[in-house]
Design an enzyme around this catalytic site. Structure first.
Site, PDB file in Angstrom:
ATOM      1  N   HIS A  37      -6.760  -5.828   1.988  1.00  0.00           N
ATOM      2  CA  HIS A  37      -5.607  -5.294   2.719  1.00  0.00           C
ATOM      3  C   HIS A  37      -5.123  -6.392   3.667  1.00  0.00           C
ATOM      4  O   HIS A  37      -5.924  -6.938   4.441  1.00  0.00           O
ATOM      5  CB  HIS A  37      -5.995  -4.100   3.589  1.00  0.00           C
ATOM      6  CG  HIS A  37      -6.549  -2.910   2.859  1.00  0.00           C
ATOM      7  ND1 HIS A  37      -5.838  -1.735   2.727  1.00  0.00           N
ATOM      8  CD2 HIS A  37      -7.739  -2.699   2.252  1.00  0.00           C
ATOM      9  CE1 HIS A  37      -6.589  -0.850   2.071  1.00  0.00           C
ATOM     10  NE2 HIS A  37      -7.744  -1.414   1.776  1.00  0.00           N
ATOM     11  N   GLN A  61     -14.499   2.798   0.658  1.00  0.00           N
ATOM     12  CA  GLN A  61     -13.695   2.159  -0.392  1.00  0.00           C
ATOM     13  C   GLN A  61     -13.297   3.243  -1.393  1.00  0.00           C
ATOM     14  O   GLN A  61     -14.150   3.945  -1.940  1.00  0.00           O
ATOM     15  CB  GLN A  61     -14.509   1.060  -1.100  1.00  0.00           C
ATOM     16  CG  GLN A  61     -13.698   0.365  -2.196  1.00  0.00           C
ATOM     17  CD  GLN A  61     -14.509  -0.707  -2.951  1.00  0.00           C
ATOM     18  OE1 GLN A  61     -15.661  -0.971  -2.621  1.00  0.00           O
ATOM     19  NE2 GLN A  61     -13.894  -1.297  -3.945  1.00  0.00           N
ATOM     20  N   ASN A  81     -12.820  -3.174   2.095  1.00  0.00           N
ATOM     21  CA  ASN A  81     -13.837  -2.134   2.134  1.00  0.00           C
ATOM     22  C   ASN A  81     -14.771  -2.328   0.946  1.00  0.00           C
ATOM     23  O   ASN A  81     -14.307  -2.610  -0.175  1.00  0.00           O
ATOM     24  CB  ASN A  81     -13.181  -0.755   2.092  1.00  0.00           C
ATOM     25  CG  ASN A  81     -12.446  -0.450   3.378  1.00  0.00           C
ATOM     26  OD1 ASN A  81     -12.958  -0.713   4.456  1.00  0.00           O
ATOM     27  ND2 ASN A  81     -11.236   0.066   3.280  1.00  0.00           N
ATOM     28  N   HIS A 115      -9.999  -5.361  -3.601  1.00  0.00           N
ATOM     29  CA  HIS A 115      -8.677  -5.557  -3.005  1.00  0.00           C
ATOM     30  C   HIS A 115      -8.848  -5.963  -1.553  1.00  0.00           C
ATOM     31  O   HIS A 115      -9.766  -5.524  -0.870  1.00  0.00           O
ATOM     32  CB  HIS A 115      -7.802  -4.309  -3.114  1.00  0.00           C
ATOM     33  CG  HIS A 115      -8.475  -3.045  -2.676  1.00  0.00           C
ATOM     34  ND1 HIS A 115      -9.402  -2.389  -3.448  1.00  0.00           N
ATOM     35  CD2 HIS A 115      -8.360  -2.321  -1.536  1.00  0.00           C
ATOM     36  CE1 HIS A 115      -9.822  -1.316  -2.807  1.00  0.00           C
ATOM     37  NE2 HIS A 115      -9.216  -1.255  -1.638  1.00  0.00           N
ATOM     38  N   ASP A 126       0.861  -1.196   0.000  1.00  0.00           N
ATOM     39  CA  ASP A 126       0.000   0.000   0.000  1.00  0.00           C
ATOM     40  C   ASP A 126       0.892   1.239   0.000  1.00  0.00           C
ATOM     41  O   ASP A 126       1.897   1.301   0.704  1.00  0.00           O
ATOM     42  CB  ASP A 126      -0.908  -0.010   1.239  1.00  0.00           C
ATOM     43  CG  ASP A 126      -2.043   0.978   1.114  1.00  0.00           C
ATOM     44  OD1 ASP A 126      -3.197   0.551   1.014  1.00  0.00           O
ATOM     45  OD2 ASP A 126      -1.773   2.211   1.106  1.00  0.00           O
ATOM     46  N   ILE A 127       0.497   2.237  -0.770  1.00  0.00           N
ATOM     47  CA  ILE A 127       1.313   3.453  -0.902  1.00  0.00           C
ATOM     48  C   ILE A 127       1.328   4.264   0.405  1.00  0.00           C
ATOM     49  O   ILE A 127       2.271   5.029   0.649  1.00  0.00           O
ATOM     50  CB  ILE A 127       0.793   4.298  -2.106  1.00  0.00           C
ATOM     51  CG1 ILE A 127       1.867   5.179  -2.672  1.00  0.00           C
ATOM     52  CG2 ILE A 127      -0.459   5.075  -1.766  1.00  0.00           C
ATOM     53  CD1 ILE A 127       1.537   5.762  -4.046  1.00  0.00           C
TER      54      ILE A 127
HETATM   55  P1  5GP Z   1      -9.615   1.326   0.065  1.00  0.00           P
HETATM   56  O1  5GP Z   1      -9.959   2.500   0.916  1.00  0.00           O
HETATM   57  O2  5GP Z   1     -10.199   1.456  -1.335  1.00  0.00           O
HETATM   58  O3  5GP Z   1      -9.943   0.021   0.715  1.00  0.00           O
HETATM   59  O4  5GP Z   1      -8.053   1.309  -0.059  1.00  0.00           O
HETATM   60  C1  5GP Z   1      -7.341   1.740  -1.159  1.00  0.00           C
HETATM   61  C2  5GP Z   1      -5.887   1.726  -0.759  1.00  0.00           C
HETATM   62  O5  5GP Z   1      -5.119   1.932  -1.929  1.00  0.00           O
HETATM   63  C3  5GP Z   1      -5.499   2.815   0.229  1.00  0.00           C
HETATM   64  O6  5GP Z   1      -5.009   2.225   1.427  1.00  0.00           O
HETATM   65  C4  5GP Z   1      -4.435   3.625  -0.507  1.00  0.00           C
HETATM   66  O7  5GP Z   1      -3.366   4.022   0.328  1.00  0.00           O
HETATM   67  C5  5GP Z   1      -3.975   2.670  -1.583  1.00  0.00           C
HETATM   68  N1  5GP Z   1      -3.519   3.306  -2.805  1.00  0.00           N
HETATM   69  C6  5GP Z   1      -4.139   4.333  -3.464  1.00  0.00           C
HETATM   70  N2  5GP Z   1      -3.471   4.640  -4.585  1.00  0.00           N
HETATM   71  C7  5GP Z   1      -2.418   3.793  -4.652  1.00  0.00           C
HETATM   72  C8  5GP Z   1      -1.362   3.616  -5.601  1.00  0.00           C
HETATM   73  O8  5GP Z   1      -1.268   4.306  -6.616  1.00  0.00           O
HETATM   74  N3  5GP Z   1      -0.458   2.651  -5.339  1.00  0.00           N
HETATM   75  C9  5GP Z   1      -0.548   1.854  -4.216  1.00  0.00           C
HETATM   76  N4  5GP Z   1       0.401   0.935  -4.063  1.00  0.00           N
HETATM   77  N5  5GP Z   1      -1.523   1.988  -3.310  1.00  0.00           N
HETATM   78  C10 5GP Z   1      -2.455   2.951  -3.519  1.00  0.00           C
END
Ligand code: 5GP
Length: 121
Positions: A106, A98, A91, A104, A33-34
């Site tokens: 985590h 989300q 999420n 995805h 995760d970034i």
């Molecule tokens: P969500 O909130 O959709 O469950 O999580 C999305 C996750 O993707 C977040 O934790 C965010 O930090 C991660 N993320 C967003 N953009 C990028 C990216 O360009 N590269 C990577 N490796 N992670 C990302």
């Protein structure tokens, strides 16, 4: 809701955006995760076009379901958190916040975490 081909993880799958590949097979791709929330914070995504866990669980054929969830367990082992334990988060939709509309999981671990996520009122 239709799958948005322009989402960030679709771009990573197509190789249009960079990501450090931690694991890849026919069913799953894993990368860090970034914005890591724990010492181990890995995202695992399926290769197919699924918006969320709900979409994936409803529509993916059995082979993809099994391959993906087995890969998640394998990646946790590779990351060294199988023994110490880890948390899986998916999420799904707006209330969960989300952000990326490609399913995805985590994987979070490498430290003692709070009992559950605090759902702020
Ligand atoms: P969500 O909130 O959709 O469950 O999580 C999305 C996750 O993707 C977040 O934790 C965010 O930090 C991660 N993320 C967003 N953009 C990028 C990216 O360009 N590269 C990577 N490796 N992670 C990302």
């Amino acid at each position: 809701m239709t799958y948005d081909e322009t989402n960030i993880f679709a771009k990573i799958l197509r190789g249009e955006l960079p990501a450090k590949k931690l694991y890849e097979d026919d069913y799953a791709l894993a990368f860090p995760d970034i914005h890591p929330q724990a010492p181990v914070h890995v995202l695992v995504i399926p290769k197919g076009k699924y918006i969320s866990a709900a979409d994936f669980n409803a529509k993916a054929p059995p082979e993809e379901l099994t391959g993906f969830y087995r890969a998640v367990a394998h990646i946790a082992r590779l990351m060294g958190v199988e023994e110490s334990g880890y948390r899986l988060i998916c999420n799904i939709g707006p209330d969960s916040q989300q952000m990326v509309p490609h399913f995805h999981v985590h994987i979070l671990g490498g430290k003692k975490m709070g009992h559950l996520l605090a759902a702020s009122a």
